[in-house]
Structures are given as C-alpha cells and as structure tokens.
Write a protein that holds these residues in place. Structure first.
Motif, mmCIF file in Angstrom:
data_model
loop_
_atom_site.group_PDB
_atom_site.id
_atom_site.type_symbol
_atom_site.label_atom_id
_atom_site.label_comp_id
_atom_site.label_asym_id
_atom_site.label_seq_id
_atom_site.Cartn_x
_atom_site.Cartn_y
_atom_site.Cartn_z
ATOM 1 N N LEU A 150 -0.487 4.834 -3.985
ATOM 2 C CA LEU A 150 0.405 3.797 -4.494
ATOM 3 C C LEU A 150 1.410 3.315 -3.448
ATOM 4 O O LEU A 150 1.680 2.121 -3.332
ATOM 5 C CB LEU A 150 1.144 4.339 -5.720
ATOM 6 N N ILE A 151 1.975 4.234 -2.676
ATOM 7 C CA ILE A 151 3.042 3.863 -1.732
ATOM 8 C C ILE A 151 2.510 3.002 -0.590
ATOM 9 O O ILE A 151 3.211 2.111 -0.099
ATOM 10 C CB ILE A 151 3.748 5.117 -1.177
ATOM 11 N N ASP A 152 1.275 3.227 -0.179
ATOM 12 C CA ASP A 152 0.685 2.363 0.852
ATOM 13 C C ASP A 152 0.710 0.913 0.392
ATOM 14 O O ASP A 152 1.020 0.006 1.168
ATOM 15 C CB ASP A 152 -0.765 2.780 1.134
ATOM 16 N N GLY A 153 0.387 0.696 -0.881
ATOM 17 C CA GLY A 153 0.378 -0.664 -1.405
ATOM 18 C C GLY A 153 1.765 -1.236 -1.560
ATOM 19 O O GLY A 153 1.984 -2.425 -1.321
ATOM 20 N N ASN A 154 2.730 -0.385 -1.937
ATOM 21 C CA ASN A 154 4.101 -0.860 -2.179
ATOM 22 C C ASN A 154 4.892 -1.053 -0.894
ATOM 23 O O ASN A 154 5.656 -2.017 -0.755
ATOM 24 C CB ASN A 154 4.845 0.117 -3.085
ATOM 25 N N MET A 155 4.752 -0.122 0.048
ATOM 26 C CA MET A 155 5.580 -0.130 1.248
ATOM 27 C C MET A 155 4.838 -0.588 2.495
ATOM 28 O O MET A 155 5.445 -0.855 3.523
ATOM 29 C CB MET A 155 6.138 1.281 1.497
ATOM 30 N N GLY A 156 3.516 -0.661 2.415
ATOM 31 C CA GLY A 156 2.734 -0.937 3.604
ATOM 32 C C GLY A 156 2.418 0.354 4.341
ATOM 33 O O GLY A 156 3.037 1.386 4.108
ATOM 34 N N GLY A 157 1.450 0.293 5.223
ATOM 35 C CA GLY A 157 1.059 1.490 5.965
ATOM 36 C C GLY A 157 -0.191 2.113 5.393
ATOM 37 O O GLY A 157 -0.856 1.555 4.510
ATOM 38 N N SER A 158 -0.508 3.304 5.878
ATOM 39 C CA SER A 158 -1.734 3.978 5.450
ATOM 40 C C SER A 158 -1.564 5.486 5.334
ATOM 41 O O SER A 158 -2.541 6.219 5.276
ATOM 42 C CB SER A 158 -2.866 3.666 6.439
#
Length: 275
Positions: A150-158
């Motif tokens: 979820l956080i990759d989608g919300n904050m960017g990154g991988s």
C-alpha cells in the motif's frame, strides 16, 4: 519709562506673540511626529506583508518540491512483477497467498494483512508481537500473514515490494517469523524508501541466524517472488479492506475494536482453545 496707569508690570506684547508661535510650533512638531509615526507603521506593515507573502511562496515552492520528489520516485526503480508467479515455500490459502506460522491444528486463526513500510503495522507488531509468539508457540494460535504494498502506491517508491519479496525469500529458508520481526523492528520512516535497496534487506538478514546465504541473496536480487507479492496486494485490494494492518481473528476484524489489547486477544484465543 512710564507705562501709564493700569499698564505697569504687564507683559510685553512680543512675549505673547513668541509664546503663541511656540505653541503653534509645538503643535506642528507633534503633528509631524504623528505623521512620521504613521509613516513608520505603514512601512512596517508593508514589510510584514512582503515577508508573509514571501514566506507563503517559499512554503508553496517547498511543498511543490516535495511533491516533485514523490512524483519522481513514484516511477523510479519499479520491480518487475510481470514474471511467472512463484509462491514461497509452504504458502497456503487461496492462490497460495498466505504465509502460515503456528500449528495447523490450532483452534484460532489470525489473518494479518501488513505492509513492511506501514507505520501502523509496526505499531501493531510492537504491541502484540510477544503475545502472538506466546500463542503460536503454545499451539493455540495459527497466524496467516498476507503481504501488501500500500505505501508504495501512496508515497511512491518500491520498498514495500522489495521487502515483501525478501520476506518471501526468508520463508523459503524457513526463517520468515524471525526476518518478519527484524523488518518491522528496523522499519525506516514512511517517507524513506530504504527498503527499496536490496543491499539493506540483505544486510538485515544478518540479524537472523542462518539466513544470510547465497540462496537468500540471489532470491532477493532476482525478485523471485515479485509477481507473487503483486498478486497478494491485488487480493488485499479486492478484499475491500480499509488499510493496513487488517487483523482478523477467526474471520472477525479485531483491529477495529477500540477495546482490543494483547491481554484481550490472549483471553479470546485461550477461550476458543478450551472450546
């Protein structure tokens, strides 16, 4: 000189004129001082407005910079999730998307949806870790871990994807519970995509006895389970959950229970164990 009757001792007229002029001068000076003070106040107010506007512009530019960084990172170093779906060893459940911990014969099952970059997930783990270990070690509870990104989608990154893949690699080595705990204990700040670096994930494997092997490193570097991680997150989205962590005890969402505590969880599991 004789000033005549009634004029002896009267002040000369030029003195009166002088006092009047001084009074007028004093009033004029007071008006000038007041005007000067007002002028100063106007200039001070103008400077204040300039500073406020300037500060607002700086704030907007700074925010724009942050948004720009997040946007730039959003598409950077995305792991390949289009390869063949390879579930980690021992994964079960629908499509093999759950990593089990504990005895299969346990009367209670705790389904936990987590993201290794999620601060709330770390909060749950820090609060409930020892209780969950106690219950799984005693055979009273079985935990099924589901990994989301979820956080990759919300904050960017991988970092969420990379960490989940590394955790699946640890499952292959029979070290998932220990490595799972290490990842949450060493979780970076939500805005810090440190787990996107495989080198960091491999470094943390050194905290788990017997995990830092060539096979584990290759699994992490190759992204062996990336497609499985993507499938797991897809299942999370289809589940209609509000966020991570989502914690279900025998199908009931207990994380939304404001009265839930580790002690209460323990009592519920023990009561179920007694039948």
């Amino acid at each position: 000189m004789d000033l005549g009757p009634g004029r002896r001792g009267a002040p000369p007229r030029f003195v009166l004129r002088d006092v009047s002029e001084k009074n007028r001068e004093g009033k004029r000076t007071a008006r000038e001082r007041l005007a000067e003070e007002r002028d100063k106040q106007k200039k001070a107010e103008k400077r204040r407005r300039v500073l406020v506007v300037g500060g607002a512009v700086v704030g907007v530019l700074a925010l724009a910079g942050v948004i720009g960084v997040v946007a730039a990172n959003a598409g950077k170093d995305k792991p390949d999730t289009a390869g063949p779906l390879t579930a980690p060893s021992g994964a079960n459940g629908e499509d093999g998307l759950a990593i089990p911990v504990g005895e299969e014969s346990a009367k209670s099952t705790l389904a936990v949806w987590e993201d290794f970059r999620c601060p709330a997930c770390k909060g749950f783990e820090d609060g409930y870790r020892s209780t969950i270990h106690e219950l799984t070690d005693s055979g009273q509870l079985r935990v099924e871990y589901h990994l989301a990104t979820l956080i990759d989608g919300n904050m960017g990154g991988s970092g969420s994807v990379h960490a989940a893949n590394a955790a699946a690699c640890a499952q292959d080595a029979g070290k998932f519970p220990e490595y799972h705990d290490v990842l949450f204990e060493n979780q970076p700040a939500e805005t810090d995509d440190a787990y996107a670096k495989n080198s960091r994930l491999i470094e943390l494997a050194g905290k788990v006895d017997g995990l830092a092997t060539g096979a584990f490193e290759k699994c992490v570097e190759d992204g062996t389970h990336n497609s499985w991680v993507a499938k797991s997150h897809e299942a999370f989205q289809k589940g209609g959950f509000s966020g991570t962590p989502t914690v279900l005890l025998n199908g009931k969402n207990i994380y939304q229970d404001r009265s839930m505590t580790p002690a209460k969880l323990k009592r519920m599991v023990q009561q179920a164990d007694k039948g």
